[in-house]
Design a protein around this motif. Structure first.
Motif, PDB file in Angstrom:
ATOM      1  N   ASP A   3       0.838  -1.205   0.000  1.00 24.40           N
ATOM      2  CA  ASP A   3       0.000   0.000   0.000  1.00 24.40           C
ATOM      3  C   ASP A   3       0.871   1.253   0.000  1.00 24.40           C
ATOM      4  O   ASP A   3       0.573   2.224  -0.690  1.00 24.40           O
ATOM      5  N   ILE A   7       0.692   4.223  -2.729  1.00 28.69           N
ATOM      6  CA  ILE A   7       0.402   5.604  -2.319  1.00 28.69           C
ATOM      7  C   ILE A   7       1.516   6.535  -2.787  1.00 28.69           C
ATOM      8  O   ILE A   7       1.249   7.645  -3.257  1.00 28.69           O
ATOM      9  N   VAL A  27      -6.503   2.783  -0.345  1.00 23.14           N
ATOM     10  CA  VAL A  27      -6.081   1.865  -1.398  1.00 23.14           C
ATOM     11  C   VAL A  27      -7.053   0.700  -1.483  1.00 23.14           C
ATOM     12  O   VAL A  27      -7.422   0.112  -0.462  1.00 23.14           O
ATOM     13  N   VAL A  36      -6.090   4.116  -5.939  1.00 30.20           N
ATOM     14  CA  VAL A  36      -5.646   4.917  -4.805  1.00 30.20           C
ATOM     15  C   VAL A  36      -6.432   6.222  -4.845  1.00 30.20           C
ATOM     16  O   VAL A  36      -6.341   6.973  -5.819  1.00 30.20           O
TER      17      VAL A  36
END
Length: 67
Positions: A3, A7, A27, A36
């Protein structure tokens, strides 16, 4: 991809678009793609970006402004 990596890719894309105030990130992974959502909690609606990323390569597939 983690994640955090997703990001980071989305934030880099937002920076290219000069959208630097998007502090919150969510996410969701859907098979080979991740979505995202970058947003700013200061605004109740609008101003965010939805960045769709290929999870295998890290390539940004689409950027969709949130109204």
């Amino acid at each position: 991809m983690t994640d955090a990596e997703l990001i980071a890719i989305a934030r880099a894309q937002a920076a290219e678009l000069r959208r630097l105030s998007l502090r919150d990130a969510e996410v969701e992974v859907h098979g080979p793609e991740a979505e995202v959502l970058l947003s700013d909690p200061q605004y109740a609606r609008g101003g965010g970006l939805l960045v769709v990323i290929d999870t295998a390569t890290g390539t940004v597939l689409r950027v969709i402004p949130q109204l």
